[in-house]
Enzyme design. Structure first.
Site, PDB file in Angstrom:
ATOM      1  N   CYS A 119     -15.698   2.795 -20.613  1.00  0.00           N
ATOM      2  CA  CYS A 119     -17.039   2.598 -20.045  1.00  0.00           C
ATOM      3  C   CYS A 119     -17.771   1.409 -20.673  1.00  0.00           C
ATOM      4  CB  CYS A 119     -17.876   3.874 -20.199  1.00  0.00           C
ATOM      5  SG  CYS A 119     -17.128   5.300 -19.409  1.00  0.00           S
ATOM      6  N   CYS A 175     -23.999   4.475 -14.177  1.00  0.00           N
ATOM      7  CA  CYS A 175     -22.974   5.473 -13.861  1.00  0.00           C
ATOM      8  C   CYS A 175     -23.385   6.861 -14.381  1.00  0.00           C
ATOM      9  CB  CYS A 175     -21.645   5.046 -14.469  1.00  0.00           C
ATOM     10  SG  CYS A 175     -20.388   6.320 -14.325  1.00  0.00           S
ATOM     11  N   GLU A 179       0.837  -1.216   0.000  1.00  0.00           N
ATOM     12  CA  GLU A 179       0.000   0.000   0.000  1.00  0.00           C
ATOM     13  C   GLU A 179       0.867   1.259   0.000  1.00  0.00           C
ATOM     14  OE1 GLU A 179      -3.257   0.736  -0.239  1.00  0.00           O
ATOM     15  OE2 GLU A 179      -3.492  -1.353  -0.800  1.00  0.00           O
ATOM     16  N   CYS A 200     -11.576   2.621 -15.226  1.00  0.00           N
ATOM     17  CA  CYS A 200     -12.078   3.970 -14.967  1.00  0.00           C
ATOM     18  C   CYS A 200     -10.884   4.918 -14.810  1.00  0.00           C
ATOM     19  CB  CYS A 200     -12.949   3.971 -13.707  1.00  0.00           C
ATOM     20  SG  CYS A 200     -13.908   5.481 -13.555  1.00  0.00           S
ATOM     21  N   CYS A 258     -17.329  -1.584 -18.650  1.00  0.00           N
ATOM     22  CA  CYS A 258     -17.466  -1.399 -17.202  1.00  0.00           C
ATOM     23  C   CYS A 258     -18.776  -1.994 -16.666  1.00  0.00           C
ATOM     24  CB  CYS A 258     -17.421   0.097 -16.889  1.00  0.00           C
ATOM     25  SG  CYS A 258     -17.595   0.445 -15.126  1.00  0.00           S
TER      26      CYS A 258
END
Ligand code: SF4
Length: 363
Positions: free
Chosen positions: A207, A216, A45, A200, A210
Site C-alpha cells: 500500500c 483506499c 487473455e 495490490c 500505491c
C-alpha cells in the site's frame, strides 16, 4: 429516478492516478502489446486466466510462432494445438480457443467482432475477457473485471461480501464502468490489471507504493486482509448411523461386507442402520436379518469425517445366548475381530482399539 453511483474517488482522479503510476511502473513490453492485434490480445487473455504473466510469455511466443493468425489456429488439428498448450494446464481453455478460432473463421469472416454480445458467443469468452479484447485491441471504452480488478475495487471501495454474489458483482461492474476513462483505455486496462498483480496482491499488498493509498478504504481501515471477502464455506452436513455390535457366546461378532462401491467399499463392518433412523426404527429394520435381542446397551458415539460429510456412529451393543443362529445371507459372517486378515474400515478399527467396547458388559 436513476440511482447515482458513489465511488471513493472521482472517476477522472482514479484513472489519472492509475495512469501516472502505470507510466512509471506498469508493464509496457509484453509480447502481446507489440503488435497488439485482436487475435494476440485474445490469446494472451485466455492464457492469463489461470496463469501468471511470467509463465505465459514463453508459451505465448511459441504459440504465435506456430499459429501466427486466427486462420492458422482454426486450420490446425486440435492435437497440434494441445501440444503447444501442454504445461499451461486447464485444457478446456485450449479446446475452447480452438473452437472459438473456427467460429471466428466460419461466422465472422476471420475478424473478431467488435460488440461485447457477439464476442461473448465465442467459446471461453466471458464479459471480462470480452471487455479486455475490446479495450485493448479496439480501443473501445469497455470495463474489465477479472480477479485482479475485483480485488483492487473491493479494497478501494471497502466493499464487504463475497464478490461472487450477484449483487456484489453487479455493484463491482458498475464501479468498473464508472472508473474506465474515455482516453487511454488501452493503458488503463493494462494498468489496473498490473496494479492488482504487482501491488495490490492477495496477501501483503504494498500500500505504501500505491497511488490509491490516500483514499483506499481497505488500507485506511486496516482491512486489506479481510477484503475481498472470501467465499463462504459450505456447511458440512452431519449424518447419524447406528451400528449393530452383536456378539455371540464365543466372542465372535456379526460382520457385514459392505457393497463394493461407495464408502468403505468391500470392507467388513458392523451392520449399519439406514440414514436418518432413530433407535427404534434401526432395531426394527435389523430384526428380519439379524438375531437381535430386546436387551442392549449403548456405547459412547464416535465421529468420523469424510470429504463431504461427518458421520456420528452410535454403537448398539448386544449379545445372543443359546444356539447360534445360522447366517444364510451372503456377505454376513461371525468373526473374531482379532483375525489379522479382516479388512475393517480404519475408524472402526480405531474405535475397537480405543477400548471403548471392552468397558461395556454386554447384556
Ligand atoms: S492502497 Fe493497498 S489495498 Fe488499497 S488498492 Fe492500493 S495496494 Fe490495494
Amino acid at each position: 429516478m436513476t440511482e447515482v453511483l458513489s465511488t471513493t474517488f472521482i472517476p477522472e482522479e482514479f484513472s489519472q492516478k492509475l495512469l501516472s503510476w502505470f507510466d512509471q511502473h506498469g508493464r509496457h513490453d509484453l509480447p502481446w502489446q507489440h503488435p497488439r492485434s485482436p487475435y494476440r490480445v485474445w490469446l494472451s487473455e485466455i492464457m492469463l486466466q489461470q496463469t501468471q504473466v511470467s509463465t505465459v510469455i514463453g508459451y505465448f511466443n511459441k504459440f504465435v510462432e506456430r499459429f501466427p493468425q486466427v486462420a492458422d489456429l482454426a486450420a490446425a488439428p486440435i492435437d497440434d494445438v494441445l501440444v503447444y498448450w501442454a504445461g499451461l494446464g486447464y485444457y478446456a481453455r485450449a479446446r475452447n480457443l480452438h473452437k472459438a478460432a473456427i467460429k471466428v473463421m466460419q461466422e465472422f469472416e476471420g475478424e473478431f467482432p467488435k460488440q461485447t454480445e457477439q464476442l461473448q458467443t465465442l467459446p471461453g469468452i466471458g464479459r471480462s475477457t470480452a471487455g479486455a479484447i475490446l479495450a485493448q485491441a479496439f480501443n473501445l471504452r469497455e470495463p474489465i473485471l477479472d480477479g485482479n480488478v475485483k480485488r483492487v475495487l473491493t479494497r478501494v471501495e471497502g466493499i464487504h461480501g463475497w464478490p461472487g454474489l450477484p449483487a456484489i458483482e453487479k455493484n463491482l461492474w458498475q464501479i468498473a464502468e464508472a472508473y474506465t476513462p474515455e482516453e487511454r483505455v488501452v493503458d488503463y486496462t493494462q494498468a489496473i490489471m498490473d496494479l492488482g498483480a504487482t501491488l495490490c496482491t492477495r496477501s501483503k499488498p504494498r500500500c505504501v507504493e500505491c497511488p490509491f493509498q490516500s483514499g483506499c478504504q481497505a488500507h485506511l481501515n486496516n482491512e486489506t486482509s479481510d477484503l475481498p471477502t472470501r467465499k463462504p464455506k459450505k456447511q458440512t452436513p452431519t449424518v447419524e448411523r447406528y451400528l449393530l455390535v452383536l456378539q455371540d457366546a464365543d466372542g465372535r461378532f456379526l460382520m457385514e461386507r459392505r457393497p463394493a462401491t461407495g464408502i468403505w467399499g468391500g470392507l467388513w463392518c458392523f451392520p449399519e442402520s439406514e440414514k436418518d433412523s432413530d433407535l427404534d426404527t434401526a432395531l426394527e429394520s435389523w430384526k428380519p436379518h439379524f438375531p437381535i435381542s430386546k436387551h442392549f446397551d449403548l456405547a459412547e458415539p464416535f465421529k468420523h469425517t469424510f470429504s463431504h460429510y461427518h458421520v456420528i456412529l452410535k454403537p448398539v451393543l448386544m449379545n445372543i445366548d443359546g444356539t447360534l443362529p445360522a447366517i444364510r445371507e451372503e456377505g454376513l459372517a461371525w468373526m473374531h475381530l482379532e483375525q489379522n486378515d479382516l479388512a475393517l474400515p480404519a475408524p472402526i478399527s480405531q474405535w475397537l482399539a480405543s477400548g471403548n467396547l471392552s468397558q461395556h458388559q454386554l447384556l
